[in-house]
Design an enzyme around this catalytic site. Sequence first.
Site, PDB file in Angstrom:
ATOM      1  N   ASP A  85      46.000  93.378 104.798  1.00 46.89           N
ATOM      2  CA  ASP A  85      44.850  92.513 104.570  1.00 46.89           C
ATOM      3  C   ASP A  85      45.220  91.418 103.570  1.00 46.89           C
ATOM      4  OD1 ASP A  85      42.206  91.699 104.863  1.00 46.89           O
ATOM      5  OD2 ASP A  85      41.458  93.035 103.291  1.00 46.89           O
ATOM      6  N   HIS A  86      44.884  90.191 103.896  1.00 48.55           N
ATOM      7  CA  HIS A  86      45.146  89.035 103.022  1.00 48.55           C
ATOM      8  C   HIS A  86      46.607  88.963 102.576  1.00 48.55           C
ATOM      9  CE1 HIS A  86      41.031  87.546 102.673  1.00 48.55           C
ATOM     10  NE2 HIS A  86      40.651  88.804 102.636  1.00 48.55           N
ATOM     11  N   HIS A 180      33.178  88.430  99.762  1.00 50.21           N
ATOM     12  CA  HIS A 180      33.730  89.700  99.318  1.00 50.21           C
ATOM     13  C   HIS A 180      32.909  90.192  98.130  1.00 50.21           C
ATOM     14  CE1 HIS A 180      37.650  88.017 101.067  1.00 50.21           C
ATOM     15  NE2 HIS A 180      37.293  89.016 101.844  1.00 50.21           N
ATOM     16  N   GLY A 181      32.686  91.487  98.056  1.00 55.24           N
ATOM     17  CA  GLY A 181      31.924  92.036  96.941  1.00 55.24           C
ATOM     18  C   GLY A 181      30.437  92.056  97.237  1.00 55.24           C
ATOM     19  N   HIS A 208      34.916  89.027 107.494  1.00 49.96           N
ATOM     20  CA  HIS A 208      35.267  89.562 106.179  1.00 49.96           C
ATOM     21  C   HIS A 208      33.989  89.717 105.367  1.00 49.96           C
ATOM     22  CE1 HIS A 208      39.806  89.131 105.882  1.00 49.96           C
ATOM     23  NE2 HIS A 208      39.523  88.704 107.107  1.00 49.96           N
ATOM     24  N   GLY A 210      32.030  92.454 105.106  1.00 54.26           N
ATOM     25  CA  GLY A 210      31.022  93.081 105.953  1.00 54.26           C
ATOM     26  C   GLY A 210      30.086  94.033 105.232  1.00 54.26           C
ATOM     27  N   SER A 211      30.376  94.357 103.974  1.00 50.93           N
ATOM     28  CA  SER A 211      29.504  95.253 103.211  1.00 50.93           C
ATOM     29  C   SER A 211      28.199  94.559 102.848  1.00 50.93           C
ATOM     30  CB  SER A 211      30.202  95.708 101.919  1.00 50.93           C
ATOM     31  OG  SER A 211      31.336  96.492 102.198  1.00 50.93           O
ATOM     32  N   ASN A 230      35.235  93.857 108.408  1.00 50.31           N
ATOM     33  CA  ASN A 230      35.909  94.449 107.258  1.00 50.31           C
ATOM     34  C   ASN A 230      34.914  95.016 106.256  1.00 50.31           C
ATOM     35  OD1 ASN A 230      38.015  93.244 108.598  1.00 50.31           O
ATOM     36  ND2 ASN A 230      38.721  92.009 106.871  1.00 50.31           N
TER      37      ASN A 230
END
Length: 288
Positions: A85-86, A180-181, A208, A210-211, A230
Amino acid sequence: MALVSMKEMLKKAKAGHYAVGQFNLNNLQWAQAILQAAEEEQAPVIVAASDRLVDFLGGFQTITSMVNSLLIEMKITVPVALHLDHGMTIDRCKQAIDAGFTSVMIDGSHSPIEDNIAMTKEVVAYAQPRNVSVEAEVGTVGGMEDGLIGGVKYADLDECVRVVEEANIDALAAALGSVHGPYQGEPKLGFEEMKVISERTGVPLVLHGGSGIPDYQIRKAILLGHAKINVNTECLQAWAHAVRTILTNDQDIYDYRAITTPGTEAIVETVKTKMREFQTSGKAKERV
Protein backbone atom coordinates in the site's frame (compact mmCIF):
# COMPACT_ATOMS: atom_id res chain seq x y z
CA MET A 1 -4.03 -21.75 -1.25
CA ALA A 2 -1.22 -19.71 -2.81
CA LEU A 3 -1.29 -15.92 -2.94
CA VAL A 4 -2.90 -14.47 -6.05
CA SER A 5 -2.77 -11.22 -7.99
CA MET A 6 -5.71 -8.90 -7.42
CA LYS A 7 -6.20 -8.33 -11.17
CA GLU A 8 -8.82 -11.02 -11.83
CA MET A 9 -10.20 -10.61 -8.32
CA LEU A 10 -11.09 -6.98 -9.03
CA LYS A 11 -12.38 -7.65 -12.54
CA LYS A 12 -14.88 -10.13 -11.11
CA ALA A 13 -15.82 -7.73 -8.32
CA LYS A 14 -16.45 -4.89 -10.76
CA ALA A 15 -18.58 -7.11 -13.00
CA GLY A 16 -20.48 -8.50 -10.01
CA HIS A 17 -21.07 -5.11 -8.36
CA TYR A 18 -19.27 -5.86 -5.11
CA ALA A 19 -15.94 -4.71 -3.71
CA VAL A 20 -13.01 -6.64 -2.29
CA GLY A 21 -11.80 -5.23 1.00
CA GLN A 22 -8.18 -4.30 1.58
CA PHE A 23 -7.23 -4.57 5.23
CA ASN A 24 -3.85 -3.41 6.49
CA LEU A 25 -1.82 -5.58 8.82
CA ASN A 26 0.10 -4.20 11.79
CA ASN A 27 1.55 -7.42 13.19
CA LEU A 28 1.11 -11.21 13.17
CA GLN A 29 -2.18 -11.08 15.06
CA TRP A 30 -3.65 -8.65 12.54
CA ALA A 31 -2.76 -10.97 9.68
CA GLN A 32 -4.37 -13.87 11.54
CA ALA A 33 -7.51 -11.84 12.23
CA ILE A 34 -7.92 -10.71 8.61
CA LEU A 35 -7.42 -14.22 7.24
CA GLN A 36 -9.75 -15.75 9.84
CA ALA A 37 -12.48 -13.29 8.91
CA ALA A 38 -12.02 -13.96 5.19
CA GLU A 39 -12.19 -17.72 5.65
CA GLU A 40 -15.26 -17.55 7.87
CA GLU A 41 -17.01 -15.23 5.41
CA GLN A 42 -15.72 -17.17 2.39
CA ALA A 43 -14.65 -13.85 0.93
CA PRO A 44 -11.67 -12.95 -1.27
CA VAL A 45 -9.42 -10.50 0.56
CA ILE A 46 -6.47 -8.18 0.04
CA VAL A 47 -3.98 -8.15 2.90
CA ALA A 48 -1.89 -4.99 2.72
CA ALA A 49 1.27 -3.63 4.23
CA SER A 50 1.71 0.13 4.10
CA ASP A 51 5.17 0.97 2.79
CA ARG A 52 5.74 3.22 5.81
CA LEU A 53 5.25 0.22 8.12
CA VAL A 54 7.22 -2.38 6.17
CA ASP A 55 10.41 -1.94 8.18
CA PHE A 56 8.41 -1.91 11.43
CA LEU A 57 6.93 -5.25 10.37
CA GLY A 58 10.38 -6.73 9.73
CA GLY A 59 10.82 -6.11 6.01
CA PHE A 60 9.32 -7.39 2.78
CA GLN A 61 10.61 -10.95 3.11
CA THR A 62 9.34 -11.27 6.67
CA ILE A 63 5.86 -10.10 5.69
CA THR A 64 5.66 -12.48 2.73
CA SER A 65 6.92 -15.43 4.77
CA MET A 66 4.47 -14.66 7.57
CA VAL A 67 1.42 -14.44 5.31
CA ASN A 68 2.39 -17.49 3.24
CA SER A 69 2.93 -19.53 6.41
CA LEU A 70 -0.44 -18.47 7.80
CA LEU A 71 -2.17 -19.57 4.59
CA ILE A 72 -0.84 -23.06 5.27
CA GLU A 73 -1.20 -23.17 9.06
CA MET A 74 -4.74 -21.74 8.99
CA LYS A 75 -5.76 -23.87 5.98
CA ILE A 76 -7.00 -20.82 4.10
CA THR A 77 -9.08 -21.71 1.03
CA VAL A 78 -10.18 -18.25 -0.14
CA PRO A 79 -8.28 -16.06 -2.66
CA VAL A 80 -5.76 -13.80 -0.90
CA ALA A 81 -3.64 -11.07 -2.48
CA LEU A 82 -0.66 -9.54 -0.66
CA HIS A 83 -0.48 -5.86 -1.55
CA LEU A 84 2.03 -3.06 -0.97
CA ASP A 85 0.00 0.00 0.00
CA HIS A 86 1.30 3.46 -0.97
CA GLY A 87 4.61 2.27 -2.39
CA MET A 88 6.89 5.28 -2.02
CA THR A 89 9.36 4.59 -4.83
CA ILE A 90 9.88 2.39 -7.86
CA ASP A 91 12.62 0.53 -6.02
CA ARG A 92 10.38 -0.19 -3.03
CA CYS A 93 7.76 -1.66 -5.35
CA LYS A 94 10.39 -3.85 -7.01
CA GLN A 95 11.62 -5.03 -3.61
CA ALA A 96 8.08 -6.02 -2.66
CA ILE A 97 7.60 -7.90 -5.93
CA ASP A 98 10.92 -9.72 -5.55
CA ALA A 99 9.91 -10.73 -2.02
CA GLY A 100 6.67 -12.31 -3.23
CA PHE A 101 4.03 -9.59 -2.95
CA THR A 102 1.38 -10.24 -5.58
CA SER A 103 0.20 -6.65 -5.93
CA VAL A 104 1.71 -3.19 -5.49
CA MET A 105 0.55 0.40 -5.45
CA ILE A 106 2.97 2.99 -6.76
CA ASP A 107 1.97 6.31 -5.22
CA GLY A 108 3.08 9.03 -7.59
CA SER A 109 0.11 11.24 -6.73
CA HIS A 110 2.27 13.90 -5.10
CA SER A 111 4.36 14.28 -8.26
CA PRO A 112 3.51 16.07 -11.54
CA ILE A 113 1.41 13.87 -13.82
CA GLU A 114 4.28 13.24 -16.25
CA ASP A 115 6.42 11.91 -13.41
CA ASN A 116 3.51 9.91 -12.00
CA ILE A 117 2.98 8.21 -15.36
CA ALA A 118 6.70 7.54 -15.87
CA MET A 119 7.03 5.97 -12.40
CA THR A 120 3.92 3.88 -12.89
CA LYS A 121 5.00 2.63 -16.33
CA GLU A 122 8.31 1.40 -14.93
CA VAL A 123 6.59 -0.46 -12.11
CA VAL A 124 4.06 -2.01 -14.52
CA ALA A 125 6.86 -3.13 -16.84
CA TYR A 126 8.50 -4.92 -13.92
CA ALA A 127 5.30 -6.30 -12.40
CA GLN A 128 3.31 -7.67 -15.33
CA PRO A 129 5.78 -10.37 -16.46
CA ARG A 130 5.74 -11.58 -12.85
CA ASN A 131 1.92 -11.72 -12.69
CA VAL A 132 1.78 -8.89 -10.15
CA SER A 133 -1.05 -6.36 -10.31
CA VAL A 134 -0.41 -2.61 -10.13
CA GLU A 135 -2.53 0.18 -8.64
CA ALA A 136 -1.83 3.87 -9.24
CA GLU A 137 -3.27 7.02 -7.69
CA VAL A 138 -4.36 10.32 -9.25
CA GLY A 139 -5.28 13.25 -7.03
CA THR A 140 -4.64 13.26 -3.30
CA VAL A 141 -6.57 11.43 -0.59
CA GLY A 142 -6.48 13.68 2.46
CA GLY A 143 -6.15 12.97 6.18
CA MET A 144 -3.40 11.06 7.97
CA GLU A 145 -2.21 7.47 7.57
CA ASP A 146 0.92 5.92 9.05
CA GLY A 147 2.44 9.35 9.65
CA LEU A 148 1.63 10.78 6.22
CA ILE A 149 -0.47 13.94 6.38
CA GLY A 150 -2.13 15.44 3.31
CA GLY A 151 -5.00 17.52 2.02
CA VAL A 152 -7.66 16.47 -0.47
CA LYS A 153 -7.01 17.10 -4.16
CA TYR A 154 -9.66 15.76 -6.53
CA ALA A 155 -8.50 13.56 -9.38
CA ASP A 156 -8.44 15.18 -12.81
CA LEU A 157 -10.36 13.21 -15.46
CA ASP A 158 -7.81 13.66 -18.24
CA GLU A 159 -4.98 12.63 -15.92
CA CYS A 160 -6.90 9.51 -14.89
CA VAL A 161 -7.40 8.53 -18.52
CA ARG A 162 -3.73 9.13 -19.30
CA VAL A 163 -2.46 7.01 -16.41
CA VAL A 164 -4.73 4.12 -17.33
CA GLU A 165 -4.02 4.23 -21.07
CA GLU A 166 -0.31 5.04 -20.97
CA ALA A 167 0.73 2.91 -18.00
CA ASN A 168 -1.72 0.01 -18.49
CA ILE A 169 -2.53 -0.31 -14.79
CA ASP A 170 -4.90 -2.85 -13.24
CA ALA A 171 -6.65 -0.53 -10.76
CA LEU A 172 -7.00 3.21 -10.27
CA ALA A 173 -7.27 5.09 -6.99
CA ALA A 174 -8.92 8.33 -8.07
CA ALA A 175 -9.13 10.77 -5.16
CA LEU A 176 -12.76 11.85 -4.96
CA GLY A 177 -13.33 13.19 -1.46
CA SER A 178 -12.38 10.32 0.83
CA VAL A 179 -9.71 10.76 3.53
CA HIS A 180 -7.39 8.58 5.56
CA GLY A 181 -8.23 8.49 9.26
CA PRO A 182 -11.44 9.58 11.03
CA TYR A 183 -13.88 11.84 9.19
CA GLN A 184 -15.03 15.16 10.59
CA GLY A 185 -18.74 15.00 9.81
CA GLU A 186 -20.27 12.83 7.10
CA PRO A 187 -18.04 12.12 4.08
CA LYS A 188 -19.07 13.68 0.78
CA LEU A 189 -17.79 11.66 -2.15
CA GLY A 190 -17.73 13.07 -5.67
CA PHE A 191 -20.19 10.70 -7.31
CA GLU A 192 -20.60 12.69 -10.52
CA GLU A 193 -16.85 12.72 -11.10
CA MET A 194 -16.70 9.06 -10.07
CA LYS A 195 -19.22 8.04 -12.73
CA VAL A 196 -17.39 9.83 -15.53
CA ILE A 197 -13.95 8.54 -14.51
CA SER A 198 -15.25 4.98 -14.30
CA GLU A 199 -16.88 5.20 -17.72
CA ARG A 200 -13.86 6.80 -19.39
CA THR A 201 -11.17 4.55 -17.90
CA GLY A 202 -12.97 1.21 -17.67
CA VAL A 203 -10.67 -0.13 -14.95
CA PRO A 204 -11.67 -1.14 -11.42
CA LEU A 205 -11.58 1.88 -9.12
CA VAL A 206 -10.10 1.87 -5.61
CA LEU A 207 -11.59 3.77 -2.68
CA HIS A 208 -8.96 4.77 -0.14
CA GLY A 209 -10.13 5.91 3.29
CA GLY A 210 -13.04 3.48 3.35
CA SER A 211 -13.45 3.61 7.14
CA GLY A 212 -16.43 5.58 8.38
CA ILE A 213 -18.18 6.04 5.04
CA PRO A 214 -21.94 5.39 5.37
CA ASP A 215 -23.24 2.19 3.81
CA TYR A 216 -25.40 3.99 1.23
CA GLN A 217 -22.36 5.89 -0.06
CA ILE A 218 -20.30 2.69 -0.15
CA ARG A 219 -23.02 0.96 -2.16
CA LYS A 220 -23.23 3.85 -4.60
CA ALA A 221 -19.44 3.91 -5.02
CA ILE A 222 -19.49 0.19 -5.83
CA LEU A 223 -22.23 0.64 -8.41
CA LEU A 224 -20.13 3.42 -9.97
CA GLY A 225 -17.11 1.20 -10.51
CA HIS A 226 -15.28 0.74 -7.21
CA ALA A 227 -14.09 -2.85 -6.87
CA LYS A 228 -11.59 -2.38 -4.02
CA ILE A 229 -12.17 -0.53 -0.76
CA ASN A 230 -9.38 0.11 1.74
CA VAL A 231 -10.05 -0.13 5.47
CA ASN A 232 -7.57 0.50 8.26
CA THR A 233 -8.85 3.13 10.71
CA GLU A 234 -11.95 1.17 11.77
CA CYS A 235 -9.80 -1.87 12.58
CA LEU A 236 -7.35 0.28 14.55
CA GLN A 237 -10.19 1.89 16.49
CA ALA A 238 -11.84 -1.46 17.25
CA TRP A 239 -8.56 -2.96 18.44
CA ALA A 240 -7.70 0.06 20.59
CA HIS A 241 -11.15 0.17 22.19
CA ALA A 242 -11.07 -3.53 23.10
CA VAL A 243 -7.55 -3.41 24.55
CA ARG A 244 -8.23 -0.15 26.38
CA THR A 245 -11.31 -1.67 27.99
CA ILE A 246 -9.35 -4.68 29.25
CA LEU A 247 -6.60 -2.49 30.72
CA THR A 248 -9.11 -0.14 32.33
CA ASN A 249 -11.13 -2.92 33.93
CA ASP A 250 -8.15 -4.91 35.20
CA GLN A 251 -5.25 -2.81 36.44
CA ASP A 252 -3.25 -5.91 37.42
CA ILE A 253 -3.40 -7.75 34.10
CA TYR A 254 -0.01 -8.27 32.46
CA ASP A 255 -0.28 -11.33 30.23
CA TYR A 256 0.18 -10.22 26.62
CA ARG A 257 -2.23 -12.74 25.15
CA ALA A 258 -4.94 -11.91 27.67
CA ILE A 259 -4.52 -8.21 26.93
CA THR A 260 -4.45 -8.40 23.14
CA THR A 261 -6.81 -11.28 22.31
CA PRO A 262 -9.94 -9.11 22.70
CA GLY A 263 -8.33 -6.68 20.25
CA THR A 264 -7.74 -9.46 17.73
CA GLU A 265 -11.32 -10.63 18.12
CA ALA A 266 -12.52 -7.07 17.53
CA ILE A 267 -10.56 -6.93 14.27
CA VAL A 268 -12.13 -10.19 13.10
CA GLU A 269 -15.63 -8.84 13.70
CA THR A 270 -14.82 -5.49 12.08
CA VAL A 271 -13.42 -7.14 8.96
CA LYS A 272 -16.41 -9.49 8.70
CA THR A 273 -18.80 -6.55 9.03
CA LYS A 274 -17.03 -4.66 6.23
CA MET A 275 -17.01 -7.74 3.99
CA ARG A 276 -20.77 -8.03 4.35
CA GLU A 277 -21.15 -4.31 3.70
CA PHE A 278 -19.04 -4.61 0.55
CA GLN A 279 -21.13 -7.64 -0.56
CA THR A 280 -17.98 -9.80 -0.68
CA SER A 281 -19.14 -12.58 1.65
CA GLY A 282 -19.56 -15.87 -0.19
CA LYS A 283 -17.79 -14.61 -3.30
CA ALA A 284 -14.73 -16.84 -2.78
CA LYS A 285 -16.58 -19.52 -4.71
CA GLU A 286 -16.00 -17.38 -7.80
CA ARG A 287 -12.44 -18.60 -8.18
CA VAL A 288 -9.80 -16.26 -9.58
